[in-house]
Design an enzyme around this catalytic site. Structure first.
Site, PDB file in Angstrom:
ATOM      1  N   GLN A 209       0.826  -1.201   0.000  1.00  0.00           N
ATOM      2  CA  GLN A 209       0.000   0.000   0.000  1.00  0.00           C
ATOM      3  C   GLN A 209       0.864   1.255   0.000  1.00  0.00           C
ATOM      4  OE1 GLN A 209      -2.138  -0.839   3.588  1.00  0.00           O
ATOM      5  NE2 GLN A 209      -0.255  -1.062   4.756  1.00  0.00           N
TER       6      GLN A 209
ATOM      7  N   ASP B  84       0.883 -13.037   6.775  1.00  0.00           N
ATOM      8  CA  ASP B  84      -0.480 -12.928   6.274  1.00  0.00           C
ATOM      9  C   ASP B  84      -1.428 -13.436   7.358  1.00  0.00           C
ATOM     10  OD1 ASP B  84      -2.511 -12.846   3.891  1.00  0.00           O
ATOM     11  OD2 ASP B  84      -2.735 -14.821   4.795  1.00  0.00           O
TER      12      ASP B  84
ATOM     13  N   ASP C 260      -8.240  -5.438  13.423  1.00  0.00           N
ATOM     14  CA  ASP C 260      -7.935  -4.025  13.209  1.00  0.00           C
ATOM     15  C   ASP C 260      -7.625  -3.741  11.741  1.00  0.00           C
ATOM     16  OD1 ASP C 260      -7.477  -1.382  14.013  1.00  0.00           O
ATOM     17  OD2 ASP C 260      -5.348  -1.727  14.354  1.00  0.00           O
TER      18      ASP C 260
END
EC number: 2.5.1.16
Length: 285
Positions: A31, A137, A155
């Site tokens: 990201q 992961d 979260d």
């Protein structure tokens, strides 16, 4: 010249924050991460152009995902946080002496490093000896766990991109297996206010409701969240968030909060009619 950060909350609604300067911008394997300084919200962090948390209002989210389950479950010792690389959730949990272990599964090392550098107060929740960070992961991590955790806090940021696998029926089933017989799962449920987000809320509730015997939704006001109105999910094998709520016992712990109170706990589960109807429709499917 003024600089503004803009985030689209819907095709017709834009959320703007005036920015004094940009402190960081980088692309991890998962990201884009940006950190900004603002006069109203202090420093705030974005992922792929969406605000994840700010110094001004992050305490609301962290307190609501921690103290709601902790005031219901009588003896939480082993906790799993999925995501949580900023340290805010674990920092709240570390106020409880009975907690012996906190596992944090955060696959993005850059996110953790950025939070440690630019949000050291929040990231202090990563430094306690009870906290263990796994760069893995989360779905793969969970598959090997069974009857292990008293509390799981999801979260993860949203049901798209790198976190997409953390909002599937398989994921919730793996959470169920990883929890002890009286375990609790808490997760962020998003906001149903805009049409674009409603489908994700519906899908999430349907999957959890048909996985856990107890499934309830509660709410909070978080200014930097889309619409400012945010939902959380509470799912459990045994404990009901209101029937098993123990306010007197929680108060005796003398936990410091700025948002959560025992009165607020009860009120947080009193949802607006349009949200109740949305959830009921999915429960009947």
């Amino acid at each position: 010249m003024e600089f503004w950060f803009s985030e689209l909350h819907s095709p017709h609604v834009k959320f703007d924050i005036r920015v004094e300067k940009q402190l960081f911008s980088g692309e991890s394997d998962y990201q884009r991460i940006d950190v900004f300084q603002s006069p109203e919200f202090g420093k705030f962090l974005t992922l792929n152009g969406s605000v994840i948390f700010s110094e001004q209002d992050c305490f609301i989210y962290n307190e609501m995902v921690v103290h709601v389950p902790m005031s219901v479950h009588p003896d939480v010792k082993n906790v799993l946080i999925i995501g949580g690389g900023d340290g805010g959730v674990s920092k709240e949990l570390l106020q409880y002496d009975n907690i012996e272990n906190i596992d944090i599964v955060e696959q993005d090392n850059m996110f953790v490093d950025v939070c440690r550098e630019y949000f050291p107060e929040t990231a202090s929740g990563l430094e306690d000896e009870r906290v263990h960070i796994y760069n893995s992961d989360a779905l793969r991590f969970l598959r090997s766990k069974q009857d292990m955790y008293d509390l799981i806090i999801n979260d993860a940021t949203d049901p798209f991109g790198a976190s997409e696998g953390l909002f599937t029926r398989e994921f919730y089933g793996n959470c169920y297996k990883a929890l002890k017989e009286d375990g609790i799962l808490v997760y962020q449920h998003g906001s149903p206010f805009y049409d674009e987000d409603e489908d994700a809320c519906r899908s999430m509730h349907r999957k959890v409701f048909h996985t856990f015997p107890i499934s309830r939704v509660y709410q909070a006001h978080i200014p930097t969240s889309p619409s400012g109105y945010w939902l959380f999910g509470f799912a459990s094998k045994k404990y009901h968030p209101l029937k098993d709520f123990k306010p007197a016992e929680w108060k005796r712990r003398n936990i410091h909060t700025e948002y959560y109170t025992t009165n607020l706990h009860t009120g947080a589960f009193m949802l607006p009619k349009y949200v109740e109807e949305l959830l009921e429709q999915e429960e009947e499917r």
